[in-house]
Design a protein around this motif. Structure first.
Motif, PDB file in Angstrom:
ATOM      1  N   ASN A 144      18.798  -2.192   5.445  1.00  0.00           N
ATOM      2  CA  ASN A 144      18.796  -3.217   4.411  1.00  0.00           C
ATOM      3  C   ASN A 144      17.437  -3.274   3.734  1.00  0.00           C
ATOM      4  N   GLY A 145      17.392  -2.779   2.487  1.00  0.00           N
ATOM      5  CA  GLY A 145      16.165  -2.841   1.738  1.00  0.00           C
ATOM      6  C   GLY A 145      15.522  -1.502   1.545  1.00  0.00           C
ATOM      7  N   SER A 183       0.831  -1.211   0.000  1.00  0.00           N
ATOM      8  CA  SER A 183       0.000   0.000   0.000  1.00  0.00           C
ATOM      9  C   SER A 183       0.862   1.257   0.000  1.00  0.00           C
ATOM     10  N   LEU A 184       1.966   1.232   0.732  1.00  0.00           N
ATOM     11  CA  LEU A 184       2.871   2.385   0.765  1.00  0.00           C
ATOM     12  C   LEU A 184       3.548   2.588  -0.589  1.00  0.00           C
ATOM     13  N   SER A 187       9.464  -9.172   2.861  1.00  0.00           N
ATOM     14  CA  SER A 187      10.360  -8.455   1.952  1.00  0.00           C
ATOM     15  C   SER A 187      10.868  -9.401   0.864  1.00  0.00           C
ATOM     16  N   THR A 188      10.004  -9.694  -0.093  1.00  0.00           N
ATOM     17  CA  THR A 188      10.331 -10.618  -1.172  1.00  0.00           C
ATOM     18  C   THR A 188      11.035  -9.896  -2.310  1.00  0.00           C
ATOM     19  N   ALA A 189      11.635 -10.685  -3.212  1.00  0.00           N
ATOM     20  CA  ALA A 189      12.302 -10.103  -4.379  1.00  0.00           C
ATOM     21  C   ALA A 189      11.310  -9.326  -5.239  1.00  0.00           C
ATOM     22  N   THR A 190      10.099  -9.862  -5.379  1.00  0.00           N
ATOM     23  CA  THR A 190       9.071  -9.186  -6.188  1.00  0.00           C
ATOM     24  C   THR A 190       8.722  -7.826  -5.599  1.00  0.00           C
ATOM     25  N   ASP A 244       8.117   1.447   3.926  1.00  0.00           N
ATOM     26  CA  ASP A 244       7.696   0.182   3.318  1.00  0.00           C
ATOM     27  C   ASP A 244       8.755  -0.901   3.507  1.00  0.00           C
ATOM     28  N   GLY A 245      10.035  -0.520   3.435  1.00  0.00           N
ATOM     29  CA  GLY A 245      11.100  -1.496   3.639  1.00  0.00           C
ATOM     30  C   GLY A 245      11.178  -1.966   5.076  1.00  0.00           C
ATOM     31  N   ILE A 246      11.062  -1.027   6.018  1.00  0.00           N
ATOM     32  CA  ILE A 246      11.137  -1.380   7.438  1.00  0.00           C
ATOM     33  C   ILE A 246       9.988  -2.311   7.821  1.00  0.00           C
TER      34      ILE A 246
END
Length: 200
Positions: free
Chosen positions: A199-200, A7-8, A58-61, A48-50
């Motif tokens: 990370n991410g 959503s973010l 936190s998938t590759a997609t 969104d990453g956190i």
């Protein structure tokens, strides 16, 4: 709650046409609102990453979608600045074209090597995102290319070089590679500690 990271990302994507419309149709009238949207976009990118990592979603997609949304968002911010202050962008078009060319090169190198777009989310890329926000705020509010503008361009060039090197060094495609050094560690099969916040 597990849909919150997506959503973010969607929220950030939808901010892009709003900024473009405000800049194209109203020029300088809603500069402060555009700045608020820029800040909201960057905050959504951080969150969104956190949240995805906290939820183990936190998938590759998701990370690839996040990267592409970032590109759309910041390109839209650039066009919005151009709509508002075309003279400033035109006076600095050579350096901007170089930066855009390097962005394209990042994708070309990754697509040729891995058949996938680059998705490193490196530390230097995150730092460049902060400089982008500062530079766009200064440019959109004040209508001039000052220190923040040129510092952002320099940071962007360094960040893109880092991304290209990461792609060239990695033996296989991976997302969320913090730096060229970490790509070298991955190539050598050496473990390293990832900082969850960044990370991410």
């Amino acid at each position: 709650m597990k849909q919150l990271p997506l959503s973010l990302i969607t929220f950030r994507f939808l901010l892009a046409p709003v900024m473009l419309c405000l800049g194209y149709f109203y020029h300088t009238t809603y500069r402060k609102l555009i700045v608020v949207l820029l800040i909201a976009g960057l905050l959504s990118d951080i969150l969104d990453g956190i949240i995805a990592r906290k939820q183990n979603t936190s998938t590759a997609t998701l990370r690839r979608l996040d990267s592409q949304t970032d590109m759309v968002f910041w390109l839209s911010a650039g066009f919005t600045a151009w709509f508002i202050w075309p003279g400033v962008i035109r006076d600095n078009n050579v350096v901007i074209y170089i930066l855009l060319g390097m962005e394209g090169l990042c994708y070309v190198v990754s697509l040729l090597k891995f058949r996938r777009e680059t998705c490193s989310h490196a530390y230097l890329s995150k730092f460049w995102g902060l400089t982008l926000l500062a530079a766009f705020i200064d440019l959109i509010l004040n209508g001039h290319a000052g220190f923040l503008f040129y510092f952002c361009l320099a940071a962007g060039i360094v960040s893109h070089l880092d991304r290209i090197l990461i792609t060239l060094i990695l033996p296989t495609w991976q997302h969320d590679v913090p730096s060229t050094y970490h790509a070298w560690l991955i190539r050598k099969g050496k473990a390293f500690k990832r900082f969850r916040l960044f990370n991410g």
